[in-house]
Scaffold this motif. Structure first.
Motif, PDB file in Angstrom:
ATOM      1  N   GLU A 107       0.816  -1.211   0.000  1.00  0.00           N
ATOM      2  CA  GLU A 107       0.000   0.000   0.000  1.00  0.00           C
ATOM      3  C   GLU A 107       0.853   1.265   0.000  1.00  0.00           C
ATOM      4  O   GLU A 107       0.486   2.278  -0.578  1.00  0.00           O
ATOM      5  CB  GLU A 107      -0.944   0.013   1.221  1.00  0.00           C
ATOM      6  CG  GLU A 107      -1.967   1.158   1.167  1.00  0.00           C
ATOM      7  CD  GLU A 107      -2.655   1.432   2.511  1.00  0.00           C
ATOM      8  OE1 GLU A 107      -2.395   0.695   3.478  1.00  0.00           O
ATOM      9  OE2 GLU A 107      -3.433   2.391   2.584  1.00  0.00           O
TER      10      GLU A 107
ATOM     11  N   HIS B 262      -1.597  -3.806   3.641  1.00  0.00           N
ATOM     12  CA  HIS B 262      -1.875  -2.500   4.242  1.00  0.00           C
ATOM     13  C   HIS B 262      -0.975  -2.195   5.434  1.00  0.00           C
ATOM     14  O   HIS B 262      -1.230  -1.251   6.176  1.00  0.00           O
ATOM     15  CB  HIS B 262      -3.358  -2.416   4.625  1.00  0.00           C
ATOM     16  CG  HIS B 262      -4.270  -2.409   3.425  1.00  0.00           C
ATOM     17  ND1 HIS B 262      -4.535  -1.262   2.704  1.00  0.00           N
ATOM     18  CD2 HIS B 262      -4.916  -3.407   2.777  1.00  0.00           C
ATOM     19  CE1 HIS B 262      -5.343  -1.562   1.681  1.00  0.00           C
ATOM     20  NE2 HIS B 262      -5.584  -2.858   1.693  1.00  0.00           N
TER      21      HIS B 262
ATOM     22  N   ASN C 145      -9.549  -2.463  15.324  1.00  0.00           N
ATOM     23  CA  ASN C 145      -9.813  -1.720  14.087  1.00  0.00           C
ATOM     24  C   ASN C 145      -9.972  -0.209  14.218  1.00  0.00           C
ATOM     25  O   ASN C 145     -10.603   0.422  13.400  1.00  0.00           O
ATOM     26  CB  ASN C 145     -11.064  -2.310  13.422  1.00  0.00           C
ATOM     27  CG  ASN C 145     -12.290  -2.172  14.313  1.00  0.00           C
ATOM     28  OD1 ASN C 145     -12.165  -1.805  15.483  1.00  0.00           O
ATOM     29  ND2 ASN C 145     -13.458  -2.461  13.769  1.00  0.00           N
TER      30      ASN C 145
ATOM     31  N   GLY D  31      -7.802   1.087  11.262  1.00  0.00           N
ATOM     32  CA  GLY D  31      -7.861   0.413   9.970  1.00  0.00           C
ATOM     33  C   GLY D  31      -8.815  -0.756  10.093  1.00  0.00           C
ATOM     34  O   GLY D  31      -8.741  -1.512  11.072  1.00  0.00           O
ATOM     35  N   ASP D  32      -9.704  -0.906   9.139  1.00  0.00           N
ATOM     36  CA  ASP D  32     -10.711  -1.967   9.265  1.00  0.00           C
ATOM     37  C   ASP D  32     -10.852  -2.704   7.934  1.00  0.00           C
ATOM     38  O   ASP D  32     -10.499  -2.172   6.874  1.00  0.00           O
ATOM     39  CB  ASP D  32     -12.062  -1.367   9.687  1.00  0.00           C
ATOM     40  CG  ASP D  32     -12.958  -2.422  10.359  1.00  0.00           C
ATOM     41  OD1 ASP D  32     -12.489  -3.568  10.554  1.00  0.00           O
ATOM     42  OD2 ASP D  32     -14.105  -2.082  10.679  1.00  0.00           O
TER      43      ASP D  32
ATOM     44  N   ALA E  18     -12.936  -5.327   1.881  1.00  0.00           N
ATOM     45  CA  ALA E  18     -12.535  -3.957   1.552  1.00  0.00           C
ATOM     46  C   ALA E  18     -11.874  -3.311   2.762  1.00  0.00           C
ATOM     47  O   ALA E  18     -12.393  -3.370   3.877  1.00  0.00           O
ATOM     48  CB  ALA E  18     -13.756  -3.149   1.126  1.00  0.00           C
ATOM     49  N   TYR E  19     -10.723  -2.687   2.529  1.00  0.00           N
ATOM     50  CA  TYR E  19      -9.973  -2.063   3.613  1.00  0.00           C
ATOM     51  C   TYR E  19     -10.359  -0.594   3.726  1.00  0.00           C
ATOM     52  O   TYR E  19     -10.555   0.083   2.722  1.00  0.00           O
ATOM     53  CB  TYR E  19      -8.469  -2.169   3.350  1.00  0.00           C
ATOM     54  CG  TYR E  19      -7.648  -1.526   4.441  1.00  0.00           C
ATOM     55  CD1 TYR E  19      -7.365  -2.215   5.613  1.00  0.00           C
ATOM     56  CD2 TYR E  19      -7.179  -0.217   4.301  1.00  0.00           C
ATOM     57  CE1 TYR E  19      -6.631  -1.624   6.633  1.00  0.00           C
ATOM     58  CE2 TYR E  19      -6.441   0.385   5.318  1.00  0.00           C
ATOM     59  CZ  TYR E  19      -6.177  -0.327   6.484  1.00  0.00           C
ATOM     60  OH  TYR E  19      -5.450   0.262   7.483  1.00  0.00           O
ATOM     61  N   SER E  20     -10.448  -0.107   4.941  1.00  0.00           N
ATOM     62  CA  SER E  20     -10.713   1.319   5.138  1.00  0.00           C
ATOM     63  C   SER E  20      -9.944   1.800   6.359  1.00  0.00           C
ATOM     64  O   SER E  20      -9.649   1.020   7.269  1.00  0.00           O
ATOM     65  CB  SER E  20     -12.208   1.549   5.362  1.00  0.00           C
ATOM     66  OG  SER E  20     -12.619   0.886   6.548  1.00  0.00           O
ATOM     67  N   SER E  21      -9.601   3.085   6.344  1.00  0.00           N
ATOM     68  CA  SER E  21      -8.873   3.650   7.481  1.00  0.00           C
ATOM     69  C   SER E  21      -9.166   5.137   7.569  1.00  0.00           C
ATOM     70  O   SER E  21      -9.291   5.804   6.538  1.00  0.00           O
ATOM     71  CB  SER E  21      -7.363   3.452   7.305  1.00  0.00           C
ATOM     72  OG  SER E  21      -6.650   4.223   8.235  1.00  0.00           O
TER      73      SER E  21
ATOM     74  N   GLU F 148      -5.279   8.242   5.737  1.00  0.00           N
ATOM     75  CA  GLU F 148      -5.014   7.796   4.373  1.00  0.00           C
ATOM     76  C   GLU F 148      -3.577   7.290   4.183  1.00  0.00           C
ATOM     77  O   GLU F 148      -3.358   6.230   3.617  1.00  0.00           O
ATOM     78  CB  GLU F 148      -5.292   8.942   3.389  1.00  0.00           C
ATOM     79  CG  GLU F 148      -5.492   8.444   1.977  1.00  0.00           C
ATOM     80  CD  GLU F 148      -5.380   9.574   0.951  1.00  0.00           C
ATOM     81  OE1 GLU F 148      -5.312  10.749   1.366  1.00  0.00           O
ATOM     82  OE2 GLU F 148      -5.313   9.262  -0.241  1.00  0.00           O
TER      83      GLU F 148
ATOM     84  N   ARG G 296      -0.340   6.365   9.356  1.00  0.00           N
ATOM     85  CA  ARG G 296      -1.203   5.431  10.091  1.00  0.00           C
ATOM     86  C   ARG G 296      -0.372   4.545  11.017  1.00  0.00           C
ATOM     87  O   ARG G 296      -0.679   4.358  12.201  1.00  0.00           O
ATOM     88  CB  ARG G 296      -1.975   4.567   9.089  1.00  0.00           C
ATOM     89  CG  ARG G 296      -3.063   3.688   9.689  1.00  0.00           C
ATOM     90  CD  ARG G 296      -3.552   2.671   8.652  1.00  0.00           C
ATOM     91  NE  ARG G 296      -3.895   3.311   7.394  1.00  0.00           N
ATOM     92  CZ  ARG G 296      -3.623   2.784   6.192  1.00  0.00           C
ATOM     93  NH1 ARG G 296      -3.006   1.602   6.082  1.00  0.00           N
ATOM     94  NH2 ARG G 296      -3.947   3.419   5.101  1.00  0.00           N
TER      95      ARG G 296
END
Lengths: 711, 711
Positions: A696, B231, B284, B287-288, B294-297, B300, B305
């Motif tokens: 990433e 990630h 999480n 970051g989840d 699907a990854y989300s945080s 960005e 992070r």
């Protein structure tokens, strides 16, 4: 780091030139040129083995034998059991007998005995110290302080460990000041016995190896009193426990229990209440009591007699000096080997992490200490030869004995502190792995810790050196015309007082302010290194001497001595290091001057000398011995030497000759390299498979870049 | 020593004046005048207790409770059993819960929690670290990296120790470089699980407290891979052992066994083979992964992070800073108390031996370290307040978080090294007694050793500080006209390059060459101490920055950084000490400026500052920041300060407020004084009885004297 300050070159050129000097342009060339050179590892190994290679190697074979190893999993009692059994096994193998008379099966080889003894450190320092107590203190005291009859009666038992013995000198109340111990041995002519007494708690014998559990006898130091006169401290042979391990009547004691290290040795305390021993148990070489109680001694002065008696036991200090060399070698062999394999952080961004020993800070931590241990090893061998000359009788004069004691008092503190420092730095350089018992460094350090205290507290020993140096200094002026003495002194010490005068006198230093100051040639000259290191000692001693003299006149001698004590100790420490530097320099002559080995070892010697000078750089600056320009060169030349030596670090530790069986540190066995290779192969295979996940971070950077270009 | 050089005074008067300066005529007056002054021990004690006195005192009560003490006689397994039981008892007593949310019975008091935690060091550092792993790492990671549901599920078990947990971050192959760990957590949308794998030996989790034996769960750090994208490192909750202590399927591990210290903690290794955990075990907060993968945080940048996630765990470094203060205080309380009672050598010849702390060298070993721990304690309290402000939410801004991390990276290395140094010096100052486990110093040092490595290796942390300082330096010049920037730089750093320019700029330094150079007034001014200490950091950073800039232009940035790494680390270390000095100086304002306490603590602050300056004296000389005359004054004024502070040494350690139950060092209980009194009484009685033997030394001296007079 990238160009975060973008200023015009024209303005900063001059400054930058100076900074470049620090950056040391020549590092890369030096590293390249030295890649092609190599030390002759075997030749260097032989040089390090020193003057008793066979004895040392034989002891190394013992240290590599699992039967003699420490087992970290044992409890205190089990560790003690193991070490006692090992001491007996050691006696069977014959090494310790080297020191004893041939008629008892010994080798009459004092130097070889100590060389062998030092190597036992890597089996287990507890074994070393327990055997040191048995043979080197208990046995040696019988040999050196006793006479023929005593040897016949007690040496065999000491040598074969059928009589485990303690060396009962130190008391709770008096360690460094042995002459003030409280235990008394009062002669009773009625029964022709000495009556041994511990008059108060502070006079309990303390910290005695073997006394906590195993010893059935002891060499006991006590104030000898006969016919109403105290003749000072003498040694007596005394039985303390029966065959079942119970204290004999009148004898008592306690176990010291857990210590900061050396827990395989049963240290303990002893006390005595009206214990009677035969008159003939006095070890009477230097002082005797006749049946009627009349005291006699071949040495009239009680002060000198005391120092002669203690002087016979100098071998303890000799052996600690050598043991601290072994400790440093092991620590550096472990840390350098690991530092050459362990990688951390991908600094180039090319997927390969940097080897620890390629980091500037890592080099600066380990490589100067490599230089130190070479100096310590070579000076130890000279020291050991001197010890052997005196104790074999080949060169036994009062002057050489006195010099040997000064040498011991200077070197033992110097190397034991070096050992403590190197073990800790090596431990930290190995990170978390360094903390694991499996990698030896911490436990060796725990054991070495007390080497700075026993056989003479380092600080107290260095003060003895200081007093000797002051005496020598005073003797130099004795009888000289006062005005002439003052003149001599002014030219010697005035550099500090008025450094303009000093600069004028030390022409070559004063003249270097021009561009030639940028040359390191001057610093490389051994004469100049020597002059600087010697000045650090001489000028300090001269100044302290003068100040004491003046204070004494003003009736403040004692206060002055105390005010100057710390400086005197530092000067004495510098003297110990000067001796090491000199020995290293002499040793270089053994190598062909054209050889690459000679070239590399000369860098190492230079690094040792300059590191000492850098540590005391403010002194050199204040005294006017170095200009600020030259002082800066010291630091930048040290950097250059470290870079040059970095490719040779592994060879330089390989030359110690220790095997995995000696080091017994998992991280130094190649296991780290294997793990790295395995990990690299995994990632390589993953990449090749096409199944590697995207990173990433890379995707994010590309996205940012694209956005930037679009915007 | 008596007058061994008797030269004419006229010639040497000038020199002698200089030497007298060293001898420090004013020592005696200073000592006398300060006899009548006293610090207010209670007031200083309150100042040292800091901002959470109640929490700290409550933890001290726990540390003084035998139930929490270390028992040195235990085997490894027994020690571990005892410490595990103690951790549970600690949870019952409630101290660790201070950090946790109120709805779980916690105190939501991050500062008070850390203050209390630090004091547990004196119960047993193993207990401190084992509880630190349980509550401060395992529990804190659940709290800071998890969300509501995680707190509900797992915090109670962490808090009451029904679930002993490990913190599985470090791997064999990656310690300092956490972002490169090899363990993977690959999301499988089919089953909505993460699959945990250890791909190679170097990716085994290593050195994890609790993992060797007790942990049934862990917070595991692994590379989160979903939909073919890595990630980066994320934390997962994972069960590792069943109730019987057997590893769950797919989990394996090893016990680290014996370590250099902290042997009450069961450190160990863990590895995983296709271990499946529910998607919701991902902690999480930052970051989840959705059910579909699907990854989300909320953050960005993957780099940011990562640092935000690790930043939540800064409390470990905060607490080590404070623990190292506790360690130093204990060591000095022991060594100073003993040094004030122990006597050795009758220097006056009057039958009374000198107290150790009356020796110049002994004072020089211990008293500057007293100054250090005061600075460390006061700066720690400021640091702790800043930590509390950020973590209580009262002052939680990104800038303050970043500053807090820099502060932590500067102070933790500085104090843990100070702790190691002070413990060793204290141990040696107590001689053989210092080596006994009964007197605490060695075993505390064994335990403290790894504090320099865990929670961020000291060297690596200081390099982070250095990078931050370089960034700040670069930012200062950002956007500035290049020529202007260069000009700024020249006036700032040129002192080293051309010290004439420097001297001209630093007028007050240049002007001191006359007789006023003999005054110490200038050195006493806090502004001047600060200017010197700050210059050491600023000038170095400026010079390193310029060199890096230039090297980067020449395409040699990486090599240059490496060449300068060691200097950068030293400058960062000096920055940590500067922070300590500043905090000490600010703290002085809390005391009435007319009070004796203020006066004495000001001496102590001066001693701290000048000791730092003296250590780097060559830098100050070379840079032109100090003239040689003033440099000599630094050393002689340090001597004077030590003499002045000597009468206050005991009060200054008494103010730490530790009792015998905390120190648990036999030599610091007054036992030495009792023994000396007993011995003195014995000799007194003997003299009075008329039965004392004559001393042969006295008789011999009289005889010699008589013979001399006769001859």
């Amino acid at each position: 780091m990238t160009r975060f300050i973008d200023w015009s070159t024209s303005v900063t050129d001059q400054l930058a030139e100076i900074v470049e000097d620090q950056l040391d342009d020549s590092d890369l060339e030096a590293a390249e040129s030295s890649e092609s050179t190599r030390i002759d590892v075997d030749e260097v190994h032989r040089a390090l083995l020193g003057s008793w290679p066979a004895e040392r190697q034989r002891a190394r074979d013992i240290a590599a034998d699992p039967a003699f190893w420490r087992d970290d999993s044992l409890s205190l009692a089990e560790h003690r059991d193991r070490v006692l059994a090992q001491v007996k096994l050691l006696a069977e193998r014959g090494t310790p007998s080297l020191a004893f008379p041939k008629r008892f099966g010994g080798g009459e080889n004092p130097g070889g005995n100590i060389a062998a003894f030092e190597e036992i450190f890597l089996a287990d320092p507890s074994l070393q110290i327990k055997s040191g107590v048995q043979f080197g203190l208990f046995g040696a005291a019988i040999m050196h302080l006793g006479t023929e009859e005593h040897h016949e009666r007690w040496l065999p038992g000491a040598m074969d460990v059928s009589v485990p013995g303690a060396f009962a000198m130190t008391e709770i109340g008096h360690g460094s000041d042995v002459s003030s111990i409280g235990t008394t041995a009062t002669y009773d002519p009625e029964t022709e016995e000495f009556v041994i007494n511990t008059p108060f708690r502070a006079a309990w014998k303390e910290y005695l190896g073997n006394a906590g559990r195993d010893a059935t006898a002891a060499v006991l130091f006590a104030q000898l009193i006969t016919k109403g006169m105290n003749h000072g401290v003498h040694a007596f042979y005394i039985e303390i426990r029966d065959a079942e391990g119970n204290f004999l009547p009148g004898v008592g004691g306690e176990d010291d229990g857990v210590k900061g290290g050396l827990n395989g040795v049963d240290n303990g305390r002893l006390h005595f209440s009206d214990v009677r021993i035969p008159r003939t148990n006095l070890l009477n070489r230097y002082g005797d009591v006749a049946a009627d109680g009349a005291y006699s001694s071949p040495i009239e002065s009680p002060g000198r007699r005391f120092f002669v008696m203690l002087g016979t036991l100098v071998q303890g200090r000799v052996s600690l000096d050598g043991s601290a060399v072994v400790a440093q070698q092991a620590a550096l062999a472990i840390a350098v080997t690991y530092g050459n394999q362990r990688r951390q952080f991908d600094n180039s961004g090319k997927g390969e992490e940097t080897v620890l020993l390629d980091y500037g800070r890592h080099q600066q931590r380990l490589i100067p200490r490599l230089a130190t241990v070479y100096a310590a090893a070579f000076s130890h061998d000279e020291f050991l030869r001197e010890f052997d000359a005196v104790f074999s009788g080949a060169g036994d004069t009062p002057d050489r004995r006195a010099d040997l004691e000064t040498l011991a008092a200077a070197l033992k503190p110097t190397t034991t502190w070096q050992g403590m420092d190197t073990l800790q730095v090596a431990r930290e350089a190995c990170g978390g792995a360094g903390f694991m018992a499996d990698n030896r460094l911490t436990l060796l350090r725990h054991d070495l810790d007390v080497y700075t205290t026993f056989e003479g507290d380092n600080t107290v020993l260095l003060q003895l050196v200081g007093k000797r140096l002051l005496e020598d200094y005073a003797a130099k002026f004795k009888g000289a015309d006062a005005r002439e003495a003052a003149r001599l002194f002014v030219t010697q010490a005035a550099t500090k007082a008025f450094h303009e005068i000093g600069l004028a006198r030390l022409g070559s230093i004063a003249r270097d302010l021009g561009s030639s100051a940028r040359s390191v040639g001057w610093l490389r000259e051994p004469e100049n290194q020597h002059a600087l290191l010697a000045a650090r000692v001489q000028d300090e001693i001269a100044e302290i001497g003068m100040a004491l003299n003046r204070a004494a006149k003003a009736g403040r001698g004692e206060a002055a001595f105390n005010a100057l004590q710390s400086r005197l100790i530092d000067a004495s420490h510098a003297y110990g290091e000067l001796i090491q530097w000199e020995a290293f320099t002499r040793k270089l002559e053994d190598f062909s001057p054209e050889s690459e080995t000679h070239r590399i070892l000369t860098w190492l010697r230079d690094l040792f000398g300059l590191t000492l000078i850098e540590r005391d750089l403010s002194w050199y600056l204040i005294s006017g011995r170095l200009t600020t320009k030259r002082a800066r060169l010291v630091t930048s030349y040290i950097s250059r030497l470290i870079s040059r030596l970095r490719p040779h670090a592994q060879s330089l530790v390989d030359a110690f000759g220790y095997t995995d069986a000696h080091l017994r540190a998992k991280i130094a066995t190649g296991i780290e390299q294997e793990r790295q290779t395995e990990a690299a192969a995994y990632y390589e295979e993953l990449r090749a498979s096409g199944n590697a996940p995207l990173d990433e971070r890379v995707v994010y950077r590309q996205k940012r870049k694209a956005a930037k270009q679009a915007g």
